[in-house]
Design a protein around this motif. Structure first.
Motif, PDB file in Angstrom:
ATOM      1  N   HIS A 176      -9.399   5.421   8.376  1.00 54.11           N
ATOM      2  CA  HIS A 176      -8.532   6.423   7.742  1.00 54.11           C
ATOM      3  C   HIS A 176      -7.064   6.106   7.991  1.00 54.11           C
ATOM      4  O   HIS A 176      -6.265   6.034   7.059  1.00 54.11           O
ATOM      5  CB  HIS A 176      -8.844   7.832   8.248  1.00 54.11           C
ATOM      6  CG  HIS A 176      -7.834   8.829   7.764  1.00 54.11           C
ATOM      7  ND1 HIS A 176      -7.875   9.363   6.496  1.00 54.11           N
ATOM      8  CD2 HIS A 176      -6.717   9.312   8.353  1.00 54.11           C
ATOM      9  CE1 HIS A 176      -6.820  10.151   6.328  1.00 54.11           C
ATOM     10  NE2 HIS A 176      -6.109  10.142   7.446  1.00 54.11           N
ATOM     11  N   LEU A 177      -6.705   5.929   9.254  1.00 51.05           N
ATOM     12  CA  LEU A 177      -5.309   5.757   9.646  1.00 51.05           C
ATOM     13  C   LEU A 177      -4.634   4.614   8.908  1.00 51.05           C
ATOM     14  O   LEU A 177      -3.519   4.752   8.417  1.00 51.05           O
ATOM     15  CB  LEU A 177      -5.220   5.529  11.154  1.00 51.05           C
ATOM     16  CG  LEU A 177      -3.818   5.393  11.741  1.00 51.05           C
ATOM     17  CD1 LEU A 177      -3.119   6.740  11.752  1.00 51.05           C
ATOM     18  CD2 LEU A 177      -3.890   4.827  13.143  1.00 51.05           C
TER      19      LEU A 177
ATOM     20  N   CYS B  59      -5.664   6.972   4.408  1.00 51.58           N
ATOM     21  CA  CYS B  59      -4.767   8.120   4.559  1.00 51.58           C
ATOM     22  C   CYS B  59      -3.906   8.261   3.296  1.00 51.58           C
ATOM     23  O   CYS B  59      -3.380   7.276   2.775  1.00 51.58           O
ATOM     24  CB  CYS B  59      -3.876   7.924   5.782  1.00 51.58           C
ATOM     25  SG  CYS B  59      -2.616   9.205   5.976  1.00 51.58           S
TER      26      CYS B  59
ATOM     27  N   CYS C 164      -1.085  12.414   7.899  1.00 49.54           N
ATOM     28  CA  CYS C 164      -1.418  13.432   6.888  1.00 49.54           C
ATOM     29  C   CYS C 164      -1.935  14.728   7.485  1.00 49.54           C
ATOM     30  O   CYS C 164      -1.883  15.768   6.839  1.00 49.54           O
ATOM     31  CB  CYS C 164      -2.436  12.873   5.887  1.00 49.54           C
ATOM     32  SG  CYS C 164      -4.104  12.658   6.572  1.00 49.54           S
TER      33      CYS C 164
ATOM     34  N   THR D  47      -7.486   4.517  18.939  1.00 46.67           N
ATOM     35  CA  THR D  47      -7.263   5.643  18.025  1.00 46.67           C
ATOM     36  C   THR D  47      -7.755   6.910  18.718  1.00 46.67           C
ATOM     37  O   THR D  47      -8.499   6.845  19.711  1.00 46.67           O
ATOM     38  CB  THR D  47      -8.039   5.452  16.700  1.00 46.67           C
ATOM     39  OG1 THR D  47      -9.443   5.381  16.996  1.00 46.67           O
ATOM     40  CG2 THR D  47      -7.575   4.209  15.960  1.00 46.67           C
TER      41      THR D  47
ATOM     42  N   GLU E  60      -8.383  10.967  13.116  1.00 44.10           N
ATOM     43  CA  GLU E  60      -7.723   9.674  13.251  1.00 44.10           C
ATOM     44  C   GLU E  60      -8.724   8.606  13.685  1.00 44.10           C
ATOM     45  O   GLU E  60      -8.950   8.371  14.867  1.00 44.10           O
ATOM     46  CB  GLU E  60      -6.572   9.731  14.251  1.00 44.10           C
ATOM     47  CG  GLU E  60      -5.786   8.421  14.251  1.00 44.10           C
ATOM     48  CD  GLU E  60      -4.895   8.251  15.447  1.00 44.10           C
ATOM     49  OE1 GLU E  60      -3.685   8.485  15.296  1.00 44.10           O
ATOM     50  OE2 GLU E  60      -5.412   7.901  16.534  1.00 44.10           O
ATOM     51  N   GLU E  61      -9.325   7.972  12.692  1.00 43.34           N
ATOM     52  CA  GLU E  61     -10.146   6.783  12.899  1.00 43.34           C
ATOM     53  C   GLU E  61      -9.408   5.634  12.245  1.00 43.34           C
ATOM     54  O   GLU E  61      -8.593   5.833  11.345  1.00 43.34           O
ATOM     55  CB  GLU E  61     -11.517   6.956  12.258  1.00 43.34           C
ATOM     56  CG  GLU E  61     -12.351   8.027  12.930  1.00 43.34           C
ATOM     57  CD  GLU E  61     -13.748   8.097  12.373  1.00 43.34           C
ATOM     58  OE1 GLU E  61     -14.659   7.646  13.083  1.00 43.34           O
ATOM     59  OE2 GLU E  61     -13.913   8.589  11.252  1.00 43.34           O
TER      60      GLU E  61
ATOM     61  N   CYS F 227      -5.175  12.942  12.046  1.00 47.14           N
ATOM     62  CA  CYS F 227      -4.267  11.869  11.658  1.00 47.14           C
ATOM     63  C   CYS F 227      -2.814  12.338  11.775  1.00 47.14           C
ATOM     64  O   CYS F 227      -2.461  13.388  11.233  1.00 47.14           O
ATOM     65  CB  CYS F 227      -4.567  11.450  10.220  1.00 47.14           C
ATOM     66  SG  CYS F 227      -3.380  10.294   9.507  1.00 47.14           S
TER      67      CYS F 227
ATOM     68  N   ARG G  86       2.808   5.004  13.765  1.00 46.51           N
ATOM     69  CA  ARG G  86       1.879   6.015  14.285  1.00 46.51           C
ATOM     70  C   ARG G  86       2.266   6.376  15.717  1.00 46.51           C
ATOM     71  O   ARG G  86       2.329   7.535  16.093  1.00 46.51           O
ATOM     72  CB  ARG G  86       0.455   5.466  14.224  1.00 46.51           C
ATOM     73  CG  ARG G  86      -0.601   6.351  14.856  1.00 46.51           C
ATOM     74  CD  ARG G  86      -0.989   5.795  16.218  1.00 46.51           C
ATOM     75  NE  ARG G  86      -2.118   6.536  16.761  1.00 46.51           N
ATOM     76  CZ  ARG G  86      -2.280   6.751  18.046  1.00 46.51           C
ATOM     77  NH1 ARG G  86      -1.410   6.301  18.930  1.00 46.51           N
ATOM     78  NH2 ARG G  86      -3.311   7.426  18.480  1.00 46.51           N
TER      79      ARG G  86
END
Length: 178
Positions: free
Chosen positions: A63-64, A68, A54, A35, A59-60, A51, A127
Motif C-alpha cells: 500500500h505505502l 496509496c 492517505c 512498516t 501501512e503495509e 498509512c 514517510r
C-alpha cells in the motif's frame, strides 16, 4: 523464497549505486522494511497502523509504496516517461520486476531500474519525515528529490554523462526514451 525468485534479483546487486540503496530495495522487495504492519506482526506496539500519506489503509509495503492514493499518481507520471500503460502490480517484488523487464534496453534499462530504487527510497524518506517529524507530503517535491537522486547516480555510473541537472530534469522523458 525459491531459487527462481532469488535469481530475479541478481541484476539488482550489479547496479552501481550506493549499497545502502541496494539493501533498501532488497528489503522492500522481500517485505522486510519496518512498516507499521511489519512492526505490529513482530509484537512492537504501534499506536497508529494507518498509512501516513492517505490515512485510509493499513501501512503495509504494497500500500505505502504502490497503491496509496497519494503515491500511485506519482508512479503513473513516471510510467508516462516510457509511454507505458499497464496494470500496476500489488506487491513490491512484482512491481520491481515490472521495472526491469523489457520496456527499455541498455543504459535506459539500468536507468529505469535505478529509477524504481530512487523513487521507493524517496517515498520511504518522506514517510519517515511525516511519521517522525510531523511533516506533510508534497508529491512534486518527492518526484523532484527522486529525479535528483537518479541524476546523481547516473553521473557516477555513466562516464560519458555530462548533462546539467536542470537540462536533464526538464527533459526527463528523453532520459528513458532515446
Amino acid at each position: 523464497m525459491g531459487a527462481h525468485q532469488s535469481s530475479d534479483f541478481v541484476d539488482l546487486w550489479k547496479l552501481k549505486i550506493p549499497t545502502k540503496s541496494l539493501v533498501f530495495a532488497w528489503r522492500l522487495i522481500r517485505d522486510r522494511l519496518p512498516t507499521k504492519m511489519n512492526l505490529s506482526r513482530r509484537q512492537v506496539t504501534v499506536n497508529d497502523l494507518m498509512c501516513p500519506f492517505c490515512g485510509g489503509a493499513m501501512e503495509e509495503a504494497a500500500h505505502l509504496f504502490f497503491s496509496c492514493s497519494k503515491i500511485q499518481p506519482l508512479w503513473w507520471e513516471s510510467l508516462s516517461w516510457v509511454n507505458l500503460l499497464t496494470a500496476l502490480p500489488q506487491n513490491p517484488r512484482d512491481y520491481y520486476l515490472q521495472h526491469v523487464l523489457g520496456y527499455v534496453e541498455g543504459k535506459k534499462q539500468i536507468r529505469w531500474r535505478c529509477w524504481w530504487i530512487a523513487m521507493t527510497s524517496t517515498i520511504w524518506k518522506h514517510r519517515n519525515k511525516i511519521v517522525f517529524h510531523n511533516d506533510t507530503l508534497d508529491g512534486s517535491k518527492l518526484i523532484e528529490e527522486a529525479v535528483l537522486l537518479l541524476w546523481t547516480w547516473i553521473k557516477v555510473m555513466e562516464k560519458d554523462f555530462a548533462i546539467h541537472f536542470n537540462q536533464w530534469s526538464s527533459n526527463i522523458k528523453e532520459a528513458f526514451s532515446n
